[in-house]
Design a protein around this motif. Sequence first.
Motif, PDB file in Angstrom:
ATOM      1  N   THR A  28       0.851  -1.183   0.000  1.00 24.84           N
ATOM      2  CA  THR A  28       0.000   0.000   0.000  1.00 24.84           C
ATOM      3  C   THR A  28       0.888   1.234   0.000  1.00 24.84           C
ATOM      4  O   THR A  28       2.034   1.187   0.459  1.00 24.84           O
ATOM      5  N   LEU A  29       0.332   2.341  -0.462  1.00 27.15           N
ATOM      6  CA  LEU A  29       1.085   3.595  -0.477  1.00 27.15           C
ATOM      7  C   LEU A  29       0.975   4.271   0.888  1.00 27.15           C
ATOM      8  O   LEU A  29       0.462   5.389   1.021  1.00 27.15           O
ATOM      9  N   ASP A  30       1.459   3.570   1.910  1.00 23.01           N
ATOM     10  CA  ASP A  30       1.443   4.144   3.253  1.00 23.01           C
ATOM     11  C   ASP A  30       2.640   5.086   3.420  1.00 23.01           C
ATOM     12  O   ASP A  30       3.438   5.291   2.492  1.00 23.01           O
ATOM     13  N   SER A  31       2.763   5.648   4.603  1.00 23.65           N
ATOM     14  CA  SER A  31       3.828   6.631   4.843  1.00 23.65           C
ATOM     15  C   SER A  31       5.217   6.031   4.635  1.00 23.65           C
ATOM     16  O   SER A  31       6.115   6.674   4.063  1.00 23.65           O
ATOM     17  N   ALA A  32       5.399   4.776   5.096  1.00 27.87           N
ATOM     18  CA  ALA A  32       6.705   4.131   4.947  1.00 27.87           C
ATOM     19  C   ALA A  32       7.042   3.932   3.480  1.00 27.87           C
ATOM     20  O   ALA A  32       8.181   4.198   3.038  1.00 27.87           O
ATOM     21  N   CYS A  33       6.070   3.471   2.694  1.00 28.55           N
ATOM     22  CA  CYS A  33       6.311   3.248   1.265  1.00 28.55           C
ATOM     23  C   CYS A  33       6.613   4.571   0.565  1.00 28.55           C
ATOM     24  O   CYS A  33       7.511   4.639  -0.294  1.00 28.55           O
ATOM     25  N   GLN A  34       5.897   5.618   0.922  1.00 23.10           N
ATOM     26  CA  GLN A  34       6.131   6.921   0.297  1.00 23.10           C
ATOM     27  C   GLN A  34       7.541   7.429   0.593  1.00 23.10           C
ATOM     28  O   GLN A  34       8.218   7.975  -0.288  1.00 23.10           O
ATOM     29  N   ALA A  35       7.985   7.231   1.829  1.00 23.49           N
ATOM     30  CA  ALA A  35       9.347   7.650   2.198  1.00 23.49           C
ATOM     31  C   ALA A  35      10.379   6.827   1.442  1.00 23.49           C
ATOM     32  O   ALA A  35      11.393   7.363   0.953  1.00 23.49           O
ATOM     33  N   ASP A  36      10.142   5.526   1.338  1.00 28.28           N
ATOM     34  CA  ASP A  36      11.073   4.653   0.618  1.00 28.28           C
ATOM     35  C   ASP A  36      11.106   4.986  -0.873  1.00 28.28           C
ATOM     36  O   ASP A  36      12.160   4.948  -1.512  1.00 28.28           O
ATOM     37  N   LEU A  37       9.956   5.326  -1.430  1.00 27.70           N
ATOM     38  CA  LEU A  37       9.903   5.704  -2.849  1.00 27.70           C
ATOM     39  C   LEU A  37      10.671   7.005  -3.081  1.00 27.70           C
ATOM     40  O   LEU A  37      11.427   7.121  -4.059  1.00 27.70           O
ATOM     41  N   ALA A  38      10.515   7.957  -2.180  1.00 30.08           N
ATOM     42  CA  ALA A  38      11.246   9.218  -2.313  1.00 30.08           C
ATOM     43  C   ALA A  38      12.749   8.977  -2.275  1.00 30.08           C
ATOM     44  O   ALA A  38      13.513   9.573  -3.063  1.00 30.08           O
ATOM     45  N   ALA A  39      13.196   8.088  -1.381  1.00 29.92           N
ATOM     46  CA  ALA A  39      14.623   7.783  -1.274  1.00 29.92           C
ATOM     47  C   ALA A  39      15.127   7.078  -2.533  1.00 29.92           C
ATOM     48  O   ALA A  39      16.236   7.353  -3.023  1.00 29.92           O
ATOM     49  N   ALA A  40      14.299   6.148  -3.072  1.00 35.96           N
ATOM     50  CA  ALA A  40      14.703   5.428  -4.278  1.00 35.96           C
ATOM     51  C   ALA A  40      14.819   6.381  -5.463  1.00 35.96           C
ATOM     52  O   ALA A  40      15.767   6.294  -6.267  1.00 35.96           O
ATOM     53  N   VAL A  41      13.860   7.312  -5.593  1.00 35.15           N
ATOM     54  CA  VAL A  41      13.908   8.274  -6.695  1.00 35.15           C
ATOM     55  C   VAL A  41      15.109   9.210  -6.548  1.00 35.15           C
ATOM     56  O   VAL A  41      15.762   9.577  -7.536  1.00 35.15           O
ATOM     57  N   GLU A  42      15.413   9.580  -5.312  1.00 38.26           N
ATOM     58  CA  GLU A  42      16.594  10.419  -5.068  1.00 38.26           C
ATOM     59  C   GLU A  42      17.843   9.691  -5.542  1.00 38.26           C
ATOM     60  O   GLU A  42      18.732  10.285  -6.181  1.00 38.26           O
ATOM     61  N   ARG A  43      17.907   8.413  -5.257  1.00 37.30           N
ATOM     62  CA  ARG A  43      19.075   7.626  -5.674  1.00 37.30           C
ATOM     63  C   ARG A  43      19.137   7.493  -7.193  1.00 37.30           C
ATOM     64  O   ARG A  43      20.221   7.558  -7.789  1.00 37.30           O
ATOM     65  N   LEU A  44      17.988   7.302  -7.832  1.00 35.86           N
ATOM     66  CA  LEU A  44      17.944   7.208  -9.287  1.00 35.86           C
ATOM     67  C   LEU A  44      18.399   8.506  -9.931  1.00 35.86           C
ATOM     68  O   LEU A  44      19.059   8.510 -10.986  1.00 35.86           O
ATOM     69  N   THR A  45      18.061   9.622  -9.306  1.00 34.98           N
ATOM     70  CA  THR A  45      18.470  10.925  -9.830  1.00 34.98           C
ATOM     71  C   THR A  45      19.982  11.114  -9.702  1.00 34.98           C
ATOM     72  O   THR A  45      20.637  11.636 -10.612  1.00 34.98           O
ATOM     73  N   ALA A  46      20.521  10.662  -8.572  1.00 33.24           N
ATOM     74  CA  ALA A  46      21.961  10.816  -8.329  1.00 33.24           C
ATOM     75  C   ALA A  46      22.781   9.823  -9.136  1.00 33.24           C
ATOM     76  O   ALA A  46      23.918  10.114  -9.523  1.00 33.24           O
ATOM     77  N   GLU A  47      22.203   8.637  -9.394  1.00 34.21           N
ATOM     78  CA  GLU A  47      22.910   7.579 -10.133  1.00 34.21           C
ATOM     79  C   GLU A  47      22.042   7.178 -11.323  1.00 34.21           C
ATOM     80  O   GLU A  47      21.370   6.140 -11.302  1.00 34.21           O
ATOM     81  N   PRO A  48      22.018   7.974 -12.381  1.00 32.31           N
ATOM     82  CA  PRO A  48      21.083   7.749 -13.489  1.00 32.31           C
ATOM     83  C   PRO A  48      21.182   6.336 -14.067  1.00 32.31           C
ATOM     84  O   PRO A  48      22.280   5.866 -14.403  1.00 32.31           O
ATOM     85  N   PRO A  49      20.061   5.639 -14.173  1.00 31.90           N
ATOM     86  CA  PRO A  49      20.050   4.282 -14.728  1.00 31.90           C
ATOM     87  C   PRO A  49      19.804   4.301 -16.232  1.00 31.90           C
ATOM     88  O   PRO A  49      19.524   5.351 -16.824  1.00 31.90           O
ATOM     89  N   ARG A  50      19.880   3.147 -16.823  1.00 28.90           N
ATOM     90  CA  ARG A  50      19.545   3.020 -18.238  1.00 28.90           C
ATOM     91  C   ARG A  50      18.026   2.877 -18.415  1.00 28.90           C
ATOM     92  O   ARG A  50      17.476   3.224 -19.454  1.00 28.90           O
ATOM     93  N   GLY A  51      17.403   2.364 -17.402  1.00 27.04           N
ATOM     94  CA  GLY A  51      15.954   2.181 -17.401  1.00 27.04           C
ATOM     95  C   GLY A  51      15.531   1.702 -16.020  1.00 27.04           C
ATOM     96  O   GLY A  51      16.362   1.292 -15.204  1.00 27.04           O
ATOM     97  N   VAL A  52      14.244   1.778 -15.735  1.00 29.45           N
ATOM     98  CA  VAL A  52      13.730   1.399 -14.424  1.00 29.45           C
ATOM     99  C   VAL A  52      12.535   0.473 -14.609  1.00 29.45           C
ATOM    100  O   VAL A  52      11.664   0.710 -15.462  1.00 29.45           O
ATOM    101  N   ILE A  53      12.487  -0.589 -13.794  1.00 27.68           N
ATOM    102  CA  ILE A  53      11.345  -1.512 -13.773  1.00 27.68           C
ATOM    103  C   ILE A  53      10.737  -1.473 -12.378  1.00 27.68           C
ATOM    104  O   ILE A  53      11.459  -1.638 -11.381  1.00 27.68           O
ATOM    105  N   LEU A  54       9.439  -1.253 -12.300  1.00 26.14           N
ATOM    106  CA  LEU A  54       8.725  -1.336 -11.026  1.00 26.14           C
ATOM    107  C   LEU A  54       8.047  -2.694 -10.958  1.00 26.14           C
ATOM    108  O   LEU A  54       7.276  -3.065 -11.850  1.00 26.14           O
ATOM    109  N   ALA A  55       8.332  -3.436  -9.895  1.00 28.16           N
ATOM    110  CA  ALA A  55       7.789  -4.784  -9.748  1.00 28.16           C
ATOM    111  C   ALA A  55       7.296  -4.977  -8.319  1.00 28.16           C
ATOM    112  O   ALA A  55       7.462  -4.114  -7.449  1.00 28.16           O
TER     113      ALA A  55
END
Length: 709
Positions: A28-55
């Motif tokens: 679920t998109l609870d507070s913990a998931c939202q915080a974890d998603l923000a951290a993951a996106v921050e990391r993706l921005t700092a370390e640009p990937p070739r592509g992203v898969i959400l699973a």
Amino acid sequence: MTSSIDFQRDADGVVTLTFDAPGRRVNTLDSACQADLAAAVERLTAEPPRGVILASAKRSFFAGGDLELLIAVKPADAEGFFREVEALKRSLRRLETLGVPVVAALGGSALGGGWELALACHYRVCVDDAAIELGMPEVTLGLMPGAGGVTRTVRRLGLQAAFDYLVEGRRFDPRHALEAGLIDQLVADPAQLAAAARSLIEAHPESRQPWDREGWRLPGGAPSSPQVAQALMAAPAMLRGRTHGRYPAPEAILAAMVEGAQVDFDTASRIESRWFTSLATGQVAKNMIGALWFDRNAVLSGASRPDAVPRTRFSRIGILGAGMMGAGIAYAAASRGIEVVLKDIDLERAERGRAHSARLLDKRLARGRIDAVERDAVLARIQPTDSAADLAGCELVIEAVFEDRQLKAQVTHEAEAVLDAEAMLASNTSTLPISGLARASERPQRFIGLHFFSPVDRMQLVEIIRGEATDDATVARAYDFVRQLGKLPIVVNDGRGFFTSRVFEAYVNEGMAMLAEGVAPALIERAAQMAGMPVGPLAVVDEVSLTLCRHIARQTEADFAAEGRPYPRHRAESVIKRMLDEFGRAGRAAGAGFYDYPADGEKRLWPGLAAFGGQGIVPVEELVDRFLFIQALETLRAVEDGVLRHAHDANIGSIFGLGFPAWTGGSLRFLEQYGLEAARERAQALRQRHGERFAPPARLLAAQGRLLD
């Protein structure tokens, strides 16, 4: 602390974000998931990937938002809540503007916030499984998509095509999504998801959303275009005609759609957040989440089922009486793989009962929902008969004959003569006390009430009535049977009219009392619909027949006399008497009741109802409150009488059995959300104007918090 998102980068630079909420069955998109998603996106921005898969590591992709959080947010929390919503959207916006392809790999259902997360991806690949549900059904809980679902769906499909998905909260399967352009690719099984997602990344190394590309235009036309503008002119009136102003979510969704279509993406998203915040902090959403999510899940999880009894599955049942109810129950059981012996007094009537299932199955066949093999298999499970001997081997026999004690006792004796000692008996009575009917049984501990609602094939609720002698094992097995049918079981104790019938009687009697007072019939019916009832009381009485209403009243009067108690007469009885004895109008089946039923047109109120007089101007809100309070107060009396044991049974039973308006959260929650002190005052005011039936019960007078746990 364990993260709800596993971040994995492979040798090719493709990052897979796997959602796996610790200790939870679904994401679920609870507070913990939202915080974890923000951290993951921050990391993706700092370390640009070739592509992203959400699973997802769960069986489903995402179950949606955190309803425990949403039901708790208060109006005073609106500003902070709005900021949290906007923070989540910033994460999703950064994800879709990374400049690399982002693919949602859907191995299971994605509903609500889960589908909104998928929409924030550039591509979606899904398993080709009809059992997978996709969509944003938030409107059914008094909410709206708040994580970009409105903004992105309108931009992807256009205003008119997006209407059903947003305002109606339409759910759909993967094949429909593919045809609608909401899914890009289907795969045969979950093992193929990752490869398909990688192929999409390879094929689209630089990806942007359509609305982020130069020259993009809104599909179907902007709100100002002539064709769209014409449709939008009618839409608000159409919605108000359906909601009567009681359900704010559809109107909020439409407003967010149209307002957002006229501005840039970020502004549209912010508009959506504001509308979402207004709904989430409002009372209607809390009422609907409380009833349609938490109360419904309590019912389905067995909160009212005795714990210590092993689960039971039924393979063969008998039904006594092949009329409308018996035939409907036979269809419901046979459709779930249960063998059914359908008995009536002669084979011709039993065959007619089986033909009811054939007609329902033929409709499903014509719509492509089943094939001919399945149709024939279901029909073959129903054995019509006129012999009680054929009931041998049935694990449960349901009596569905006319509401007459002697007749019910007779068919009970016939069934018990051939049944095994452990077999259960149930009565489908809607009013007669189960404890009294059980006296005709040699096994009263295995005798129970199973009150189905008509039409059985469409009505979800079944009221399980426990008699004085009914044991826990029988209650549990009855619950299991109802769940095996895929229906909603509420469990109540015995009493005259049980729960649903006594509240139903209060509703229709109030409508007839209004008629006796001289209130215009059209206003009576309109006021009921404005309250949120699906059908006006006069139309409902026509469906059940005034003859049956008289029979029930006479049976109740006889029961009171036998018990040495005075019978409380109701103004509705004078209306029934005049309709039957003076006007000869018994209801729809007789071709004439409160309504006329012309062969060449729709039903209409009978002009002869003018004989009941005219009262002049009557405030419609007074009538609305009478309809709501008379049912809520009768529900509370059922609690005081020991009939109702749990609030979830009261609220779910009233909504799914009686059509009590869902915006209230159910007939018991209605009084709580109204405010107990305010409810006491309103009931007293109605009592002074309309009689003792509106007297607030002692439980309401004394309550400080919940009326029933």
